[in-house]
Scaffold this motif. Structure first.
Motif, PDB file in Angstrom:
ATOM      1  N   HIS A   1       0.067   5.294  -8.353  1.00 43.55           N
ATOM      2  CA  HIS A   1       0.364   6.734  -7.253  1.00 43.55           C
ATOM      3  C   HIS A   1       1.341   6.860  -5.970  1.00 43.55           C
ATOM      4  O   HIS A   1       2.057   7.510  -5.672  1.00 43.55           O
ATOM      5  CB  HIS A   1      -0.403   8.021  -7.678  1.00 43.55           C
ATOM      6  N   ALA A   2       0.338   5.790  -5.223  1.00 38.44           N
ATOM      7  CA  ALA A   2       1.393   5.594  -3.698  1.00 38.44           C
ATOM      8  C   ALA A   2       2.457   5.317  -3.691  1.00 38.44           C
ATOM      9  O   ALA A   2       3.361   5.151  -2.367  1.00 38.44           O
ATOM     10  CB  ALA A   2      -0.058   4.481  -3.451  1.00 38.44           C
ATOM     11  N   HIS A   3       3.213   4.061  -4.520  1.00 33.10           N
ATOM     12  CA  HIS A   3       4.097   3.652  -4.834  1.00 33.10           C
ATOM     13  C   HIS A   3       5.526   4.751  -5.135  1.00 33.10           C
ATOM     14  O   HIS A   3       6.201   4.677  -4.743  1.00 33.10           O
ATOM     15  CB  HIS A   3       4.457   2.079  -5.748  1.00 33.10           C
ATOM     16  N   LYS A   4       4.228   5.052  -6.032  1.00 32.47           N
ATOM     17  CA  LYS A   4       5.583   6.168  -6.724  1.00 32.47           C
ATOM     18  C   LYS A   4       5.896   7.582  -5.972  1.00 32.47           C
ATOM     19  O   LYS A   4       7.181   7.945  -5.429  1.00 32.47           O
ATOM     20  CB  LYS A   4       4.790   6.956  -7.515  1.00 32.47           C
ATOM     21  N   LEU A   5       5.010   7.726  -5.090  1.00 30.96           N
ATOM     22  CA  LEU A   5       5.386   9.203  -3.287  1.00 30.96           C
ATOM     23  C   LEU A   5       6.215   8.218  -2.654  1.00 30.96           C
ATOM     24  O   LEU A   5       6.725   9.090  -2.301  1.00 30.96           O
ATOM     25  CB  LEU A   5       3.712   8.997  -2.639  1.00 30.96           C
TER      26      LEU A   5
ATOM     27  N   PRO B   1      -2.023 -11.916  -8.610  1.00 32.48           N
ATOM     28  CA  PRO B   1      -1.706 -11.150  -7.892  1.00 32.48           C
ATOM     29  C   PRO B   1      -0.514 -10.094  -8.116  1.00 32.48           C
ATOM     30  O   PRO B   1      -1.064  -9.114  -8.037  1.00 32.48           O
ATOM     31  CB  PRO B   1      -1.876 -11.096  -6.186  1.00 32.48           C
ATOM     32  N   GLU B   2       0.573 -10.861  -7.970  1.00 34.82           N
ATOM     33  CA  GLU B   2       2.221 -10.181  -7.443  1.00 34.82           C
ATOM     34  C   GLU B   2       2.114  -9.591  -9.235  1.00 34.82           C
ATOM     35  O   GLU B   2       3.323  -8.206  -9.720  1.00 34.82           O
ATOM     36  CB  GLU B   2       3.325 -10.671  -7.521  1.00 34.82           C
ATOM     37  N   TYR B   3       1.756  -9.645 -10.384  1.00 32.96           N
ATOM     38  CA  TYR B   3       1.747  -9.467 -12.049  1.00 32.96           C
ATOM     39  C   TYR B   3       0.456  -8.608 -12.420  1.00 32.96           C
ATOM     40  O   TYR B   3       0.726  -8.133 -13.532  1.00 32.96           O
ATOM     41  CB  TYR B   3       2.354 -10.395 -13.014  1.00 32.96           C
ATOM     42  N   GLU B   4      -0.659  -8.058 -11.687  1.00 33.81           N
ATOM     43  CA  GLU B   4      -1.721  -7.671 -11.783  1.00 33.81           C
ATOM     44  C   GLU B   4      -1.098  -5.793 -12.157  1.00 33.81           C
ATOM     45  O   GLU B   4      -0.445  -5.440 -11.553  1.00 33.81           O
ATOM     46  CB  GLU B   4      -2.391  -6.966 -11.037  1.00 33.81           C
ATOM     47  N   PRO B   5      -2.028  -5.438 -13.035  1.00 31.21           N
ATOM     48  CA  PRO B   5      -1.639  -3.921 -13.917  1.00 31.21           C
ATOM     49  C   PRO B   5      -2.435  -3.582 -12.478  1.00 31.21           C
ATOM     50  O   PRO B   5      -3.009  -3.506 -11.659  1.00 31.21           O
ATOM     51  CB  PRO B   5      -2.398  -3.902 -14.607  1.00 31.21           C
ATOM     52  N   PRO B   6      -1.087  -2.207 -12.397  1.00 35.03           N
ATOM     53  CA  PRO B   6      -1.809  -0.883 -10.918  1.00 35.03           C
ATOM     54  C   PRO B   6      -2.680  -0.377 -10.975  1.00 35.03           C
ATOM     55  O   PRO B   6      -3.343   0.009 -12.197  1.00 35.03           O
ATOM     56  CB  PRO B   6       0.314  -0.531 -11.013  1.00 35.03           C
ATOM     57  N   SER B   7      -3.313  -0.177  -9.950  1.00 31.86           N
ATOM     58  CA  SER B   7      -4.504   1.145 -10.348  1.00 31.86           C
ATOM     59  C   SER B   7      -4.130   2.550 -10.209  1.00 31.86           C
ATOM     60  O   SER B   7      -2.722   2.659 -10.021  1.00 31.86           O
ATOM     61  CB  SER B   7      -5.944   1.162  -8.972  1.00 31.86           C
ATOM     62  N   TRP B   8      -4.628   3.711 -10.927  1.00 34.04           N
ATOM     63  CA  TRP B   8      -3.688   4.852 -10.358  1.00 34.04           C
ATOM     64  C   TRP B   8      -3.525   5.166  -8.436  1.00 34.04           C
ATOM     65  O   TRP B   8      -2.648   5.579  -8.639  1.00 34.04           O
ATOM     66  CB  TRP B   8      -5.107   5.413 -10.913  1.00 34.04           C
ATOM     67  N   VAL B   9      -4.656   4.331  -8.391  1.00 33.46           N
ATOM     68  CA  VAL B   9      -4.136   4.830  -6.294  1.00 33.46           C
ATOM     69  C   VAL B   9      -2.926   3.835  -6.056  1.00 33.46           C
ATOM     70  O   VAL B   9      -1.951   4.530  -5.374  1.00 33.46           O
ATOM     71  CB  VAL B   9      -4.957   4.976  -5.965  1.00 33.46           C
ATOM     72  N   ARG B  10      -3.275   3.081  -6.876  1.00 35.90           N
ATOM     73  CA  ARG B  10      -1.815   1.942  -6.282  1.00 35.90           C
ATOM     74  C   ARG B  10      -0.360   2.481  -6.468  1.00 35.90           C
ATOM     75  O   ARG B  10       0.450   2.984  -6.120  1.00 35.90           O
ATOM     76  CB  ARG B  10      -1.788   0.711  -6.381  1.00 35.90           C
TER      77      ARG B  10
END
Length: 188
Positions: A133-137, A122-131
């Motif tokens: 952009h949430a991290h980016k914010l 799980p810690e290396y899974e590709p991020p979804s668009w939502v995840r």
């Protein structure tokens, strides 16, 4: 780069830990380099290092991974010092953003070649668009007023590279939204 006060080392099947040595000044046992060369020859290690405009930097990581696969530890020692002469052209925000992107985009795909069990964790899974952009914010809020513009861009390049590398390592196509993010941060 490092300000270690004591010798640190480890032998973990993971992409990277703080005690693993970067390529500059890396000293390597002959048998590790011979095994690494054999892994390149048989196609087990396919990571590339800096070439042309690409600043991918996974070869030194795969050397460390080879040592770990042999049951050897890798580490850093503050008593060992190197003077790394860096030309002014490699001290610009643009270059450092491209370098951070190259390092992070190449790390996980190179690691998976050595440690295939990383796929699906799980810690290396590709991020979804939502995840993503949430991290980016969240990062933008944390850095607001504390981090200068060039450093924010360098950190963003590292985030884009990490996310892209996760898709590549998982064998999935890099989404268009992430390609656009790369163009905005790196190719601008």
């Amino acid at each position: 780069e490092r300000r270690s006060q004591f010798t640190e080392y480890g032998c973990l099947r993971t992409p990277w830990i703080a005690s693993y040595p970067a390529g500059t000044g890396q000293s390597v046992r002959r048998e590790v380099m011979q095994r690494y060369a054999a892994r390149i020859a048989d196609g087990t290690c396919t990571a590339t290092d800096r070439s042309g405009r690409s600043l991918a930097s996974a070869g030194d990581g795969q050397i460390v991974h080879t040592a770990v696969l042999m049951g050897l530890a890798a580490g850093v020692c503050p008593a060992l010092k190197v003077r790394h002469l860096i030309p002014a052209t490699r001290c610009t925000g643009d270059y450092l953003a491209r370098l951070c992107y190259g390092v992070t985009v190449s790390l996980l795909p190179a690691s998976v070649e050595s440690f295939p069990e990383l796929i699906g964790k799980p810690e290396y899974e590709p991020p979804s668009w939502v995840r993503y952009h949430a991290h980016k914010l969240i990062s933008a809020i944390r850095e607001s007023g504390k981090v200068c513009g060039p450093l924010r861009r360098i950190r963003m390049a590292a985030r884009v590279g990490d996310a892209t590398g996760r898709y590549v390592a998982a064998g999935r196509p890099v989404p268009t939204w992430l390609e656009r993010e790369k163009m905005r941060v790196i190719d601008s």
